[in-house]
Enzyme design. Structure first.
Site, PDB file in Angstrom:
ATOM      1  N   PRO A  42      50.612  21.464  37.163  1.00  0.00           N
ATOM      2  CA  PRO A  42      51.463  20.298  37.252  1.00  0.00           C
ATOM      3  C   PRO A  42      51.634  19.652  36.094  1.00  0.00           C
ATOM      4  CG  PRO A  42      49.086  19.858  37.696  1.00  0.00           C
ATOM      5  CD  PRO A  42      48.924  21.499  37.506  1.00  0.00           C
ATOM      6  N   TYR A  59      39.956  22.251  26.029  1.00  0.00           N
ATOM      7  CA  TYR A  59      40.213  22.055  27.390  1.00  0.00           C
ATOM      8  C   TYR A  59      41.481  23.005  27.708  1.00  0.00           C
ATOM      9  CZ  TYR A  59      42.162  19.919  31.825  1.00  0.00           C
ATOM     10  OH  TYR A  59      42.639  19.888  33.087  1.00  0.00           O
ATOM     11  N   LYS A 113      45.723  -1.777  30.967  1.00  0.00           N
ATOM     12  CA  LYS A 113      45.907  -2.650  29.958  1.00  0.00           C
ATOM     13  C   LYS A 113      46.630  -3.847  30.151  1.00  0.00           C
ATOM     14  CE  LYS A 113      45.420   0.629  25.946  1.00  0.00           C
ATOM     15  NZ  LYS A 113      46.176   1.267  24.861  1.00  0.00           N
ATOM     16  N   LYS A 122      41.332  26.048  30.415  1.00  0.00           N
ATOM     17  CA  LYS A 122      42.189  26.161  31.500  1.00  0.00           C
ATOM     18  C   LYS A 122      43.041  27.344  31.492  1.00  0.00           C
ATOM     19  CE  LYS A 122      41.594  22.406  34.101  1.00  0.00           C
ATOM     20  NZ  LYS A 122      41.159  22.650  35.511  1.00  0.00           N
ATOM     21  N   GLY A 128      42.238  15.336  44.666  1.00  0.00           N
ATOM     22  CA  GLY A 128      41.527  15.383  45.952  1.00  0.00           C
ATOM     23  C   GLY A 128      41.760  14.431  46.802  1.00  0.00           C
TER      24      GLY A 128
END
Length: 361
Positions: free
Chosen positions: A210, A182, A234, A186, A58
């Site tokens: 994507p 998930y 990290k 989707k 976004g």
């Protein structure tokens, strides 16, 4: 407490059963051979509502719209955040859509997370994303939005498959067990889009797929974020503390990474130029795929990390590869130029270091 005005358990079960079979019969329209990646209709006003408008993708769309091409005459863009509405609640979702009356929707909002968060909470990922997706598409339909472009992921593809994967293979088998909640949620967006087209006066709702997205405004949380922002964070901490950089897993799995700004540019093209209900993969080419070890080495180089790098092989690797074909995208957009990986990575690392205190982490 779960939202009460939402899809029935029966409907969820029916959709779940659909996803286990080969799904076909999606509409195909002729390809546009001369795409304009930033085109917008010149005669019809556009009021574009972006769910998840303050997240990684976004924010990238905001940048491209406002800083690169500018907001066109007759356009209005609304970028929703989670503070504007709880999209798991049908009433709140309907209310925000009735308020803004969008003609076009880019649907990015989702419960998301990296490998280890998915492994801990597959049920939550399934239920919450089903609620969100059902509410958003139905609210868009009720306000007569002419186009909805939803965002999927290459994790929706079968775990056991041939490579490269393409848009016709979504429902050919179960996804990897690490993130099946998930992934199935989707996948259902693809089913929703076809069903809206078949039943509701030919709605042209579609989706993009994507590969691994990264860029400024990503979630750099080490425990729950995705692999590349986690490695960046990290490396930053290891550099500060003089400690080793520990890469989770063996480093052998392979991924294709797409820069969020490149994805944003392609989203604008899809919004106005892409005329298929069947989704389209948005990705760099197969030759751009890198191993996690190579990605870690690139982070080390860009961050100028001088310490030791170790691999914690007790941690899960997840799916070994998800190599995706961008042949369909290249048929439409043969001249689109992706930002080189190392350049995009440097821009992302520079943003993270400059915005460390306010970055999501």
């Amino acid at each position: 407490m779960l939202p009460i005005d939402i899809i029935s358990c029966k409907m969820v079960l029916q959709l779940f059963l659909i996803c286990t079979f080969n799904f076909s019969g999606l509409l195909l329209l002729p390809m546009n051979t001369e795409p304009d990646y930033s085109a917008s209709p010149k005669s019809t006003p556009m009021r574009v509502l972006v769910t998840g408008g303050t997240g990684l993708v976004g924010r990238a769309i905001q940048h491209v719209v406002r800083e690169e091409r500018g907001i066109r005459e007759g356009e209005e863009w609304i970028f929703l955040s989670s503070t504007d509405a709880n999209l798991m609640d049908a009433g709140e979702t309907r209310e925000v859509f009735q308020k803004h009356q969008p003609t076009h929707v880019i649907h990015l909002a989702a419960m998301v997370g990296g490998l280890f968060k998915n492994m801990r909470a597959n049920l939550d990922f399934w239920r919450n994303n089903i609620y969100i997706n059902d509410n958003v598409l139905q609210a868009a339909h009720e306000v007569d939005a002419v186009q909805v472009v939803s965002c999927l992921s290459t994790c929706i593809f079968p775990d056991k498959t041939t490579y490269p994967i393409d848009e016709t293979m979504i429902h050919n088998g179960p996804p990897h067990k690490s993130n099946f909640g998930y992934s199935y949620a989707k996948r259902m967006l693809n089913v929703y889009n076809s069903a809206y087209h078949d039943q509701e006066r030919g709605r042209f709702y579609t989706a993009v797929i994507p590969t691994n997205v990264f860029g400024p405004h990503d979630n750099f949380n080490i425990k729950d974020g995705h692999v590349l922002p986690g490695l960046i964070h990290k490396a930053y901490i290891a550099q500060k503390e003089g400690s080793p950089l520990v890469v989770w897993g063996s480093g052998t799995p392979r991924r294709q990474f797409i820069y969020s700004l490149d994805l944003a540019r392609l989203f604008l093209w899809v919004l106005t130029e892409y005329k298929e209900v069947e989704p389209i993969i948005l990705s760099v080419g197969e030759e751009e795929e890198v191993s996690i070890k190579e990605a870690a080495e690139a982070v080390v180089e860009v961050m100028r990390f001088k310490g030791q790098v170790t691999y914690d092989t007790a941690k899960a690797d997840g799916q070994f590869k998800k190599t995706a074909s961008n042949a369909k995208l290249r048929q439409y957009c043969p001249n689109f130029t992706f930002t080189p990986f190392k350049q995009a990575l440097k821009e992302t690392c520079d943003w993270f270091v400059a915005n460390y205190d306010s970055a999501r982490k």
